[in-house]
Enzyme design. Sequence first.
Site: not given
Length: 473
Positions: A174, A150, A75
């Site tokens: 997330s 997310s 990420k």
Amino acid sequence: MISLKEKHLQAIDTQDYLKKELEQIEQRIAHDTTGSCWHTQEVFAYAREKADELDALSVKEKEALPLYGLSVGLKDLFCVKGLTTTAGSRVLEHFKSPYDSTVYNVLKNKGVMLAAKLAMDEFAMGSFSDTSAFGRVSLPGFPDRSAGGSSGGSAAALASGLVDFTMGSDTGGSVRQPASFSSVVGFKPTYGAFSRSGMIAYASSLDQAGVFTHTLDDLVYLLESDIASADSRDMTSEGMLLKDEIKTESLRIGFFPQMLEDEAIDAEVRQAYARTLKKLSDSSILKEVDVPLMKEAASIYYILACSEAASNLARYQGVYFGEKLIDHGYDGSFWQQAASYRSEYFGLEVQKRIMLGSFILSSENFTAMYQKATQLRKMLKQQFKSLFEKVDMLVLPVTPMQAPQWDTISQMSSAQIYMSDYMTVPFSLAGLPALSMPWEKSANGLGIGMQCVAPWKHDFSLIKSLQRIESRF
Ligand code: GLN
């Protein structure tokens, strides 16, 4: 599908394994349509160097690196020395990190090849990978739907087979929610298992790195390679986790009967939950549970997360971090310039949360809101503590919805979006290990995951119990 362990063993015996592998990864990423990979040319150049270095090692050296032969996607909030790390924000659009995050450093020292930086919501604030400044992420195979958030990029990249495993972060769900949408395993360990050093912060008392894999076996392989480690740079990190006795018989599983009836939960999700419980009842003891404060968890979470975010993001005022104020020709005092800069460079969702957090932390509201939420968080933890004297594991859905269409999302209010986190945030507030297992597909082929939660630090026990359960189905 070949397991991570088999892949590692195969790689050891193959000349120039990573070099060839990377060529294929580059092809796959070039054809990806989900929007999950960022900074691709920069990352490929970096990966080529690493592939050459690693491929040049002797067989003996490769054998000592449990992640040799494996590619990872991170990420875009895990700092990697020399590479752009944006956390999805224009504030950090040109930020190149001067050091590695501990999470990446540990993986690197075990021989992994970084092959992708993955899309996310801006500063990890969001549920649908649609708040970043650099585009949104759609669900693999469903361009009209969100991959969740997310860490939507981490889930979508893995589900599309771009890399072998991915890392995300889970502050309030997330990792688990996008894993559920994309039908992959998403694991948020006990708070403190991974170091937060070099991970761009959202809400520090909740932020936790998490892992996405295709299978539980792959997850076990990674955790047994000790990818989670204590770190002196993060005083809340304790590393991994009790390798405790696994209970083999009479596992006591807690479930939430009211969720079977709750009309706020999608009907197919409720039916999948009912079927799951039925299956589990063959081999485990099911117990009805109720955690009264779980209903308040989303409110507690957003009060605390926004407060911590307002504080963590105060550093982006254009002096120390991010785009430089001085380069942008603003007028006025420093404060006026910083205000214009922050209005321009932060996205709307981030600005909203900074304002909410600042409001909550103001002297008029601090006691009634921040302190109250902190007390309730303690009480919630206490309720889980008592609960885990009666059960060994909790099972519940991950999210009340299936991956929504972009059109539906655009009609949702912020409050509706925030409240939809009510099944994941309780365990974030309590710091408990929680995992989303791919479970069923809905009639139109969308993933429905089940969430399994264990007592603090019993991460291994949780995963191994699930492996056993899975083998019986
Ligand atoms: N949807 C939640 C939020 O926006 C969770 C985000 C996360 O876990 N990073 O805060």
